[in-house]
Design an enzyme around this catalytic site. Structure first.
Site, PDB file in Angstrom:
ATOM      1  N   CYS A  37       0.829  -1.209   0.000  1.00  0.00           N
ATOM      2  CA  CYS A  37       0.000   0.000   0.000  1.00  0.00           C
ATOM      3  C   CYS A  37       0.866   1.264   0.000  1.00  0.00           C
ATOM      4  CB  CYS A  37      -0.931   0.018   1.207  1.00  0.00           C
ATOM      5  SG  CYS A  37      -0.064   0.007   2.779  1.00  0.00           S
ATOM      6  N   CYS A 106      -2.741  -2.744   8.688  1.00  0.00           N
ATOM      7  CA  CYS A 106      -2.358  -1.428   9.202  1.00  0.00           C
ATOM      8  C   CYS A 106      -1.920  -1.550  10.666  1.00  0.00           C
ATOM      9  CB  CYS A 106      -3.507  -0.443   9.061  1.00  0.00           C
ATOM     10  SG  CYS A 106      -4.344  -0.545   7.462  1.00  0.00           S
TER      11      CYS A 106
HETATM   12 FE1  FES Z   1      -1.667  -0.020   4.280  1.00  0.00          FE
HETATM   13 FE2  FES Z   1      -3.333   1.050   5.951  1.00  0.00          FE
HETATM   14  S1  FES Z   1      -3.693   0.636   3.845  1.00  0.00           S
HETATM   15  S2  FES Z   1      -1.268   0.620   6.281  1.00  0.00           S
END
Ligand code: FES
Length: 127
Positions: A37, A106
């Site tokens: 991400c 996360c």
């Molecule tokens: Fe990757 Fe939250 S979307 S840390």
């Protein structure tokens, strides 16, 4: 109000993050990123006599990552290094009232940031 995917606690820590910033004289700094991400979390700690007396964070990431960082600083303050090493991402997510499945990673970032900072601390101690 429509029910979003996030708990009130997640929203609270996202909108009003605790301990955001940097510790100038930190003796433990950990930075981790998730290549999938692109989010990056940096955690600063001030450790005295084996106890985390202060913790701050800088996170470039999603709302759940910011909420996880914020909650993590609250959870580790006052803890010993050994206690903080046992902090799991599940405990962070639980303290936040849960995270949606797609956002579990996360909280993993937060657990990894704590471990990275404590590794840095031990290295600096020459252990
Ligand atoms: Fe990757 Fe939250 S979307 S840390």
């Amino acid at each position: 109000m429509p029910q979003g995917p996030y708990s009130d606690k997640v929203m609270d820590h996202f909108m009003n993050p605790r301990n955001m910033g940097e510790i100038e004289d930190a003796n433990a700094v950990g930075e981790v990123g998730n290549p999938a991400c692109g989010d990056v979390m940096r955690l600063y700690m001030k450790i005295e006599n084996g106890v985390i007396v202060d913790a701050k964070f800088k996170t470039f990431g999603c709302g759940a990552a910011i909420a996880s960082s914020s909650m993590t600083t609250e959870l580790i303050k006052g803890k010993t290094v050994d206690e903080a090493l046992k902090l799991s991402n599940e405990a962070v997510a639980e303290a936040l009232g849960g995270l949606p499945p797609a956002k579990q990673h996360c909280s993993v970032l937060a657990e990894d940031a704590v471990k990275a900072a404590l590794e840095d601390y031990k290295k600096k101690q020459g252990a």
